[in-house]
Design a protein around this motif. Structure first.
Motif, mmCIF file in Angstrom:
data_model
loop_
_atom_site.group_PDB
_atom_site.id
_atom_site.type_symbol
_atom_site.label_atom_id
_atom_site.label_comp_id
_atom_site.label_asym_id
_atom_site.label_seq_id
_atom_site.Cartn_x
_atom_site.Cartn_y
_atom_site.Cartn_z
ATOM 1 N N TRP A 73 0.675 1.651 -0.182
ATOM 2 C CA TRP A 73 1.888 2.189 -0.785
ATOM 3 C C TRP A 73 2.159 1.596 -2.151
ATOM 4 O O TRP A 73 2.937 2.129 -2.924
ATOM 5 N N ALA A 74 1.518 0.489 -2.495
ATOM 6 C CA ALA A 74 1.723 -0.137 -3.798
ATOM 7 C C ALA A 74 0.873 0.512 -4.876
ATOM 8 O O ALA A 74 1.121 0.332 -6.058
ATOM 9 N N THR A 75 -0.129 1.276 -4.495
ATOM 10 C CA THR A 75 -1.073 1.852 -5.449
ATOM 11 C C THR A 75 -0.391 2.760 -6.456
ATOM 12 O O THR A 75 -0.590 2.612 -7.659
ATOM 13 N N THR A 76 0.408 3.704 -6.007
ATOM 14 C CA THR A 76 1.040 4.657 -6.917
ATOM 15 C C THR A 76 1.990 3.974 -7.894
ATOM 16 O O THR A 76 1.883 4.189 -9.107
ATOM 17 N N PRO A 77 2.929 3.132 -7.440
ATOM 18 C CA PRO A 77 3.801 2.468 -8.405
ATOM 19 C C PRO A 77 3.029 1.565 -9.370
ATOM 20 O O PRO A 77 3.367 1.481 -10.548
ATOM 21 N N ALA A 78 1.981 0.896 -8.889
ATOM 22 C CA ALA A 78 1.195 0.019 -9.761
ATOM 23 C C ALA A 78 0.477 0.833 -10.834
ATOM 24 O O ALA A 78 0.439 0.434 -12.002
ATOM 25 N N LEU A 79 -0.083 1.968 -10.450
ATOM 26 C CA LEU A 79 -0.769 2.828 -11.415
ATOM 27 C C LEU A 79 0.215 3.363 -12.449
ATOM 28 O O LEU A 79 -0.058 3.354 -13.648
ATOM 29 N N PHE A 80 1.380 3.809 -11.991
ATOM 30 C CA PHE A 80 2.414 4.300 -12.897
ATOM 31 C C PHE A 80 2.834 3.203 -13.874
ATOM 32 O O PHE A 80 2.974 3.431 -15.074
ATOM 33 N N GLY A 81 3.027 1.990 -13.362
ATOM 34 C CA GLY A 81 3.413 0.863 -14.212
ATOM 35 C C GLY A 81 2.355 0.532 -15.250
ATOM 36 O O GLY A 81 2.673 0.241 -16.405
ATOM 37 N N ALA A 82 1.084 0.581 -14.867
ATOM 38 C CA ALA A 82 -0.005 0.295 -15.806
ATOM 39 C C ALA A 82 -0.048 1.339 -16.918
ATOM 40 O O ALA A 82 -0.234 1.001 -18.096
ATOM 41 N N ILE A 83 0.130 2.605 -16.569
ATOM 42 C CA ILE A 83 0.130 3.675 -17.575
ATOM 43 C C ILE A 83 1.318 3.507 -18.514
ATOM 44 O O ILE A 83 1.180 3.629 -19.734
ATOM 45 N N LEU A 84 2.488 3.204 -17.957
ATOM 46 C CA LEU A 84 3.678 2.999 -18.776
ATOM 47 C C LEU A 84 3.486 1.824 -19.733
ATOM 48 O O LEU A 84 3.821 1.912 -20.921
ATOM 49 N N MET A 85 2.911 0.736 -19.246
ATOM 50 C CA MET A 85 2.670 -0.430 -20.082
ATOM 51 C C MET A 85 1.697 -0.092 -21.222
ATOM 52 O O MET A 85 1.905 -0.493 -22.365
ATOM 53 N N ALA A 86 0.642 0.659 -20.922
ATOM 54 C CA ALA A 86 -0.325 1.050 -21.950
ATOM 55 C C ALA A 86 0.348 1.902 -23.022
ATOM 56 O O ALA A 86 0.078 1.734 -24.217
#
Length: 101
Positions: A73-86
Motif C-alpha cells: 500500500w506504500a508503493t502508490t504514495p511513494a511513487l507519487f511523492g517521488a514524481i512530485l519531488m522530481a
C-alpha cells in the motif's frame, strides 16, 4: 489516495482466503476478515494466490481490501511523492537557470 488511507488506517488481522477468479487479465483472490472491534470486511486480498484458497493468512486490512504486505500500500504514495519531488527540483533548476542569464 485509497492506498495511503489503507496504510494509515488499516489493521493487522487474519483473513480467510475464499476463492480466486480471473478478473480481466488478472487473477484476483477474495476473502473475509474480522476486526478487533467485531466488525467484518470482505474484498480482494493482494499477495495471495490459488494455492492459498481455504487458508487463513495474516493481512493488513481496511473494510473492503487487504494485503499480505503493508509495503504494497506504500508503493502508490511513494511513487507519487517521488514524481512530485522530481517536478519541484526541475522547476527550481529551470528558474535558477533563467535568472543567471
Amino acid at each position: 489516495m485509497g492506498n495511503a488511507v489503507g496504510l494509515v488506517t488499516g489493521e493487522a488481522v487474519t483473513a480467510q482466503v475464499e476463492g480466486c477468479a480471473k478478473e480481466g487479465k488478472y487473477n484476483v483472490c477474495r476473502g473475509s476478515w474480522v476486526f478487533s472491534d467485531g466488525s467484518s470486511g470482505t474484498g480482494p486480498i493482494n499477495g495471495v494466490g490459488g494455492d492459498d484458497v481455504g487458508r487463513a493468512v495474516d493481512v493488513w486490512a481496511v473494510h473492503d481490501q487487504a494485503t499480505t504486505s503493508r509495503l504494497a500500500w506504500a508503493t502508490t504514495p511513494a511513487l507519487f511523492g517521488a514524481i512530485l519531488m522530481a517536478l519541484v527540483i526541475a522547476v527550481g533548476v529551470s528558474r535558477r537557470a533563467r535568472t543567471r542569464f
